[in-house]
Design an enzyme around this catalytic site. Structure first.
Site, short mmCIF file in Angstrom:
data_model
loop_
_atom_site.label_atom_id
_atom_site.label_comp_id
_atom_site.label_asym_id
_atom_site.label_seq_id
_atom_site.Cartn_x
_atom_site.Cartn_y
_atom_site.Cartn_z
CB ILE A 100 -0.85 -0.06 1.49
CG1 ILE A 100 -1.78 1.24 0.67
CG2 ILE A 100 0.03 -0.24 2.36
CD1 ILE A 100 -2.99 0.91 1.71
CB CYS A 101 0.78 4.00 0.55
SG CYS A 101 1.45 5.91 0.87
CB ALA A 102 5.34 4.73 -0.78
CB SER A 121 1.61 7.10 -3.27
OG SER A 121 2.21 6.98 -3.12
#
Length: 182
Positions: A100-102, A121
């Site tokens: 998730i995200c970066a 992200s």
């Protein structure tokens, strides 16, 4: 069903804790592992004591790997050869590999994202576009690979993990429990 969530210094607290909590509510065994002994401090200074350390576990004992983002947490994960090897091994075995995200950038470094559908992200969009089929969706599932965008998508990401690992019925039950009005 056992899932490993590694906690590196600088992990994003919402992404890690939300996933751990939701998976455990679904009766999925979650093991948190620090990259080193002792508490891991998140990107917002919340300290969490992992269940164990990476050196004390065998990645083959797990059915899934979930990588939280957060800075510099995702960088620390991507610099750890054990994490990269585990991501490659689990992907080859068809086990759940999620970020998730970066943290999808860690999967790029491990060679897992190439040619797959994924999200990340906004800051990592060009990096993912260079090797994968980037999607704007909040959560993207491509076979055993699950990616998501940011702390604000953590609950949706966690529920998708439950659905993939324990089935739709379990996901609906956990979603109902966590979305009920008090």
């Amino acid at each position: 069903m056992r899932v490993l969530v590694p906690l590196a210094e600088g992990f994003e607290e919402i992404e890690a804790i939300c996933v751990i909590d939701i998976l455990r509510r679904a009766d999925i065994e979650v093991v948190t592992a620090g990259l080193k002994e002792g508490p891991a401090e998140g990107s917002h200074k919340v300290k969490v004591l992992p269940d164990t350390t990476l050196e004390k576990i065998d990645g083959h004992d797990f059915d899934g790997l979930v990588l939280p983002g957060g800075a510099p947490g995702f960088v620390n994960l991507g610099n750890d050869q054990r994490i990269l090897a585990m991501a490659r091994d689990m992907d080859r075995a068809g086990k759940c590999v999620a970020a998730i995200c970066a943290a999808p950038s860690v999967l790029i470094k491990a060679g897992v994202l190439q040619g797959r559908r994924a999200t990340v992200s906004p800051s990592g969009k060009s990096q993912v576009e260079a090797c994968a089929d980037f999607r704007e969706d909040r959560v993207v599932v491509d076979g055993n690979l699950i990616t998501s965008r940011a702390p604000g998508t953590a609950l949706e990401f966690a529920l998708t993990l439950v659905e993939q690992l324990a089935g739709r019925e379990k996901m609906v039950l956990v979603r109902a429990q966590t979305m009920a009005l008090c």
